[in-house]
Scaffold this motif. Structure first.
Motif, short mmCIF file in Angstrom:
data_model
loop_
_atom_site.label_atom_id
_atom_site.label_comp_id
_atom_site.label_asym_id
_atom_site.label_seq_id
_atom_site.Cartn_x
_atom_site.Cartn_y
_atom_site.Cartn_z
N LEU A 96 46.06 56.07 62.69
CA LEU A 96 46.15 56.18 64.36
C LEU A 96 47.41 56.89 64.87
CD1 LEU A 96 44.32 53.10 65.85
CD2 LEU A 96 43.35 55.19 64.81
N ALA A 97 48.26 57.50 63.64
CA ALA A 97 49.34 57.75 64.17
C ALA A 97 49.45 58.99 65.01
CB ALA A 97 50.53 58.20 62.85
N ASP A 98 48.35 59.90 64.90
CA ASP A 98 48.18 61.09 65.61
C ASP A 98 47.97 60.72 67.13
OD1 ASP A 98 48.31 62.49 63.42
OD2 ASP A 98 46.22 63.17 63.40
N TRP A 99 47.65 59.73 67.55
CA TRP A 99 47.62 59.39 68.99
C TRP A 99 48.77 58.48 69.25
CZ3 TRP A 99 43.65 59.52 65.48
CH2 TRP A 99 42.49 60.38 65.72
N ALA A 100 49.40 58.67 70.16
CA ALA A 100 50.35 57.79 70.60
C ALA A 100 50.15 56.51 71.35
CB ALA A 100 51.54 58.46 71.68
N VAL A 101 49.49 55.61 70.16
CA VAL A 101 49.11 54.29 71.01
C VAL A 101 49.73 53.13 70.68
CG1 VAL A 101 46.53 55.03 70.60
CG2 VAL A 101 47.74 53.77 68.90
N LEU A 128 44.96 47.54 72.84
CA LEU A 128 45.37 48.70 72.17
C LEU A 128 45.44 49.88 73.35
CD1 LEU A 128 46.19 50.04 69.37
CD2 LEU A 128 43.66 51.17 69.51
N ARG A 129 46.57 50.24 73.60
CA ARG A 129 46.59 51.21 75.00
C ARG A 129 47.07 52.84 74.41
NH1 ARG A 129 50.12 47.55 78.94
NH2 ARG A 129 48.45 45.99 79.21
N TYR A 130 46.39 53.75 75.10
CA TYR A 130 46.54 55.12 74.88
C TYR A 130 46.75 55.73 76.19
CZ TYR A 130 45.32 59.96 73.76
OH TYR A 130 45.31 61.39 73.59
N ALA A 131 47.82 56.28 76.46
CA ALA A 131 48.10 57.21 77.72
C ALA A 131 47.62 58.57 77.42
CB ALA A 131 49.35 57.00 78.07
N PHE A 132 46.90 59.14 78.40
CA PHE A 132 46.52 60.52 78.00
C PHE A 132 46.40 61.44 79.53
CE2 PHE A 132 42.06 60.37 79.80
CZ PHE A 132 41.92 58.98 79.95
N ASP A 133 46.24 62.94 79.33
CA ASP A 133 46.32 63.48 80.62
C ASP A 133 44.65 63.89 81.00
OD1 ASP A 133 46.36 65.49 82.54
OD2 ASP A 133 48.05 66.64 81.44
N ALA A 134 44.29 63.34 82.03
CA ALA A 134 42.76 63.35 82.22
C ALA A 134 42.56 64.92 82.58
CB ALA A 134 42.62 62.61 83.67
N ASN A 135 43.53 65.63 82.97
CA ASN A 135 43.11 66.96 83.20
C ASN A 135 43.13 68.08 81.97
OD1 ASN A 135 42.81 66.34 86.03
ND2 ASN A 135 45.18 66.50 86.23
N ALA A 136 43.63 67.46 80.93
CA ALA A 136 43.73 68.21 79.85
C ALA A 136 42.34 68.67 79.13
CB ALA A 136 44.55 67.64 78.58
N GLU A 137 42.40 70.16 78.43
CA GLU A 137 41.21 70.28 77.47
C GLU A 137 40.58 69.32 76.55
OE1 GLU A 137 39.67 74.70 76.65
OE2 GLU A 137 40.57 73.57 78.12
N ARG A 138 41.39 68.74 75.80
CA ARG A 138 41.13 67.63 74.85
C ARG A 138 41.81 66.51 75.23
NH1 ARG A 138 38.81 69.67 70.46
NH2 ARG A 138 38.73 71.98 70.42
N THR A 139 41.27 65.28 75.63
CA THR A 139 42.07 64.20 76.11
C THR A 139 42.28 63.55 74.74
OG1 THR A 139 39.89 63.06 76.16
CG2 THR A 139 40.78 64.04 78.28
N GLY A 140 41.67 63.56 73.65
CA GLY A 140 41.92 62.59 72.83
C GLY A 140 41.23 61.49 72.53
N VAL A 141 40.52 61.18 73.74
CA VAL A 141 39.79 59.98 73.85
C VAL A 141 38.32 59.84 72.72
CG1 VAL A 141 38.58 58.47 75.18
CG2 VAL A 141 40.61 59.50 76.12
N PRO A 142 37.60 60.82 72.64
CA PRO A 142 36.53 60.77 71.69
C PRO A 142 36.80 60.56 70.27
CG PRO A 142 36.17 62.38 73.32
CD PRO A 142 37.41 61.85 73.36
N SER A 143 38.03 61.60 69.83
CA SER A 143 38.33 61.47 68.45
C SER A 143 38.85 60.10 68.23
CB SER A 143 39.18 62.70 68.30
OG SER A 143 40.21 62.49 69.07
N LEU A 144 39.76 59.51 69.11
CA LEU A 144 40.43 58.37 68.78
C LEU A 144 39.23 57.25 68.72
CD1 LEU A 144 42.70 56.43 68.92
CD2 LEU A 144 42.69 56.14 71.14
N LEU A 145 38.28 57.17 69.50
CA LEU A 145 37.23 55.99 69.33
C LEU A 145 36.53 56.31 67.92
CD1 LEU A 145 36.00 55.95 73.09
CD2 LEU A 145 37.54 54.64 71.94
N ARG A 146 36.20 57.58 67.71
CA ARG A 146 35.38 57.88 66.30
C ARG A 146 36.35 57.50 64.94
NH1 ARG A 146 33.83 62.98 68.29
NH2 ARG A 146 35.75 63.84 67.35
N ARG A 147 37.73 57.78 65.35
CA ARG A 147 38.34 57.35 64.26
C ARG A 147 38.48 55.98 64.07
NH1 ARG A 147 42.87 59.35 61.09
NH2 ARG A 147 41.61 61.31 61.16
N MET A 148 38.53 55.21 65.28
CA MET A 148 38.65 53.71 65.42
C MET A 148 37.32 53.13 64.46
SD MET A 148 40.58 52.84 68.50
CE MET A 148 40.17 50.96 68.54
#
Ligand code: ATP
Ligand code: MG
Lengths: 255, 311
Positions: B245-250, B259-279
């Protein structure tokens, strides 16, 4: 609003209320001191020195006694009045109020001068219990009293703004004005001094005030009344200039 | 509508040589609640003091309700009420006397009914005859507010109104502020507490080291800079973040249960779906998840560090 009379009145009343809280002490004290002067000087010295320039000794010292209290009271009351808000921080309100420098000075100096005149009157009334006093120029007596009160209250206002501590507030009245007044001919005529001392004494500005004030009482003074008036107005002008500078530059009032 | 307060190119260098304000431009809209937010020493009090006439500006101009605060100080100051940061009162005066004094000082005619209402609103009526030195700190602060409002100002400055104030007084104060706003009074307050600005203000200005970094509608500011945080309540606690999970700053929290993950809600890719998939791929289960808006505090810290990086 061309003139904030309500603002001036608010400060004036506030300051008089402050005096009011110590009303008895501030008026009884000069009455007691005056009585003491009369008992000590009247009995001890007056018996040897009956008259100066045709005026009975007891009456002779009255104008000087009035000034002795009034000058120091004017300075300490006016300086305290403006120093307190500076010290406690409540000056913020004064600085943020729609009040011109003239109005501010008028209120503080007016209140302090009112108290000084009251004290001078108490001294005169107390003295009157001991001796007869006939005032030759009553108009000039009142005019000079007001003039001195205003001048020295302005001086006190300047000191209050300049002072950084309560100690500094006391320094000028105690170390300069009181000695100068004592040496300025409260208890004697400067004509009685030996030559050299007489000349030295003429450098003491308080001599001119006492002399002028005594002239208004008894029609004679150590120096001409015109000279006394000139000196008083000169000092008044100096104080006014200092106050003007203070507000012009914000000196020690504003960062 | 013209601004009720207009500040242009304002600088202040104290006699010590310290530059407390370095060119501030700011317009305050009529009737708004404006929060000036900044850390200790940012220049908030200096700014307010210049507007109110307590400190002299080094350069720049300020006008209040169209009146220059230096040239036309009388008209400007009549409109302004100030509750300073420090509790400074005439200890020996009664509450009633000090509030009447303030009203007179600002040139207003006596109005006992108005002052009575003011003192009642501030729960000071019962104390009107007490000397100020007999009051508690919170009551003294109410007295300061009463003094500032005694001349019915149209603009009210509150310099850190809630410092050292309990929950109840704080709530009272906010009710008062909202009531004033309803009557059309413009309110400018300073605070260190981000929740306070967040809760109360219509607009927020962030000041740091004598510079206004940003002035925004509160909601815009939150939206624009709003970072969100995803919190996952894990089925099984983790000892460490798996290297996959090192690609996400969790980060891990709550003893490895979250487990906490900070993200930019306005960004093109928030990284949330991919994080959940990887998990899911890794077999890390979770019982629950939620996201939260970051507070002004996070925004503020972000802004200040951005500014630092730029410098
Ligand atoms: N009279 C003064 N002389 C010199 N420096 C001063 C003076 N007043 C304030 N300063 C300095 O100016 C800077 C800004 O001070 P100011 O009081 O405006 O900050 P502030 O944002 O209100 O801080 P706080 O949140 O602590 O109240 C500080 O570094 C302070 O030390
Ligand atoms: Mg401050």
């Amino acid at each position: 609003m061309g003139f904030n009379r309500r603002g001036v009145w608010a400060i004036y009343r506030f300051e008089l209320a402050r005096f009011g809280r110590t009303f008895l002490t501030s008026l009884i004290t000069p009455a007691i001191t005056t009585s003491l002067y009369f008992i000590v000087f009247g009995a001890a010295i007056g018996s040897r020195m009956t008259e100066i320039g045709g005026v009975p000794y007891g009456a002779f010292i009255v104008p000087g006694l009035m000034l002795l209290s009034m000058l120091t009271e004017s300075i300490s009351n006016a300086s305290f009045g403006i120093y307190m808000p500076k010290w406690s921080g409540t000056i913020y309100e004064l600085l943020s109020a729609p009040l011109s420098p003239f109005e501010t000075v008028l209120a503080y100096v007016g209140a302090a001068a009112t108290k000084s005149v009251l004290i001078a009157m108490v001294i005169l009334a107390t003295a009157h219990l001991f001796i007869d006093i006939d005032i030759v120029h009553p108009f000039w007596m009142v005019a000079l009293l007001l003039l001195f009160a205003i001048t020295f209250c302005l001086f006190g206002f300047v000191i209050g703004i300049w002072a950084k501590s309560f100690e500094q507030l006391q320094v000028i009245p105690l170390l300069i004005v009181t000695p100068l007044t004592f040496l300025g001919g409260v208890f004697y005529s400067i004509d009685m001094l030996p030559g050299i001392w007489r000349t030295v004494t003429l450098f003491n500005p308080v001599v001119y005030l006492i002399s002028g004030f005594r002239w208004s009482f008894y029609g004679t003074g150590d120096v001409a009344i015109e000279l006394s008036l000139a000196m008083t107005f000169g000092f008044l002008a100096l104080c006014l200039a200092a106050v003007w500078l203070i507000f012009r530059t914000g000196y020690k009032l504003k960062a | 509508m013209p601004p009720v307060i207009s500040i242009q190119g304002l600088t202040k260098t104290y006699a010590s040589g310290f530059a407390a304000l370095k060119g501030v431009d700011l317009d305050i809209r009529r009737g708004e609640i404006f929060a000036l937010l900044g850390p200790n020493g940012a220049g908030k009090t200096t700014l307010i003091s210049i507007v109110c006439g307590i400190v002299t500006a080094s350069s720049g101009t300020v006008s209040a309700d169209g009146h220059d605060v230096v040239r036309d100080y009388r008209a400007a100051r009549t409109k302004i009420g100030l509750v300073p940061q420090e509790l400074t009162t005439d200890a020996f005066e009664s509450v009633w006397a000090t509030v009447s004094f303030s009203r007179g000082l600002f040139g207003k005619p006596r109005n006992d009914a108005f002052l009575e209402k003011l003192l009642r609103d501030l729960s000071l009526w019962d104390k009107r005859k007490s000397r100020i030195l007999e009051l508690s700190g919170g009551m003294k602060r109410r007295v300061m507010i009463a003094k500032a409002l005694s001349h019915e100002p149209e603009i009210l400055f509150l310099d850190e109104p809630t410092a050292g104030v309990d929950v109840e007084l704080r709530r009272d104060m906010w009710n008062l502020v909202l009531g004033l706003r309803d009557r059309g009074v413009t309110i400018i307050l300073t605070t260190h507490y981000i929740e306070e600005a967040e809760e109360m203000a219509d607009r927020v200005g962030v000041i740091s080291k004598g510079e206004l970094i940003v002035v925004e509608e509160k909601s815009e500011l939150m939206k624009k800079l709003g970072r969100k945080q995803l919190t996952l309540n894990l089925a099984e606690p983790l000892v460490a973040v798996p290297p996959e999970l090192a690609d996400w700053a969790v980060t891990l929290a709550a003893d490895g249960n979250e487990l906490r993950y900070a993200f930019d809600a306005n960004a093109e890719r928030t990284g949330v779906p991919s994080l959940l998939r990887r998990m899911t791929d890794l077999g890390i289960g979770f019982k629950d998840l939620h996201t939260s808006q970051s507070s002004l505090e996070d925004i503020f810290v972000g802004l200040v560090s951005q500014k630092k990086d730029a410098a």
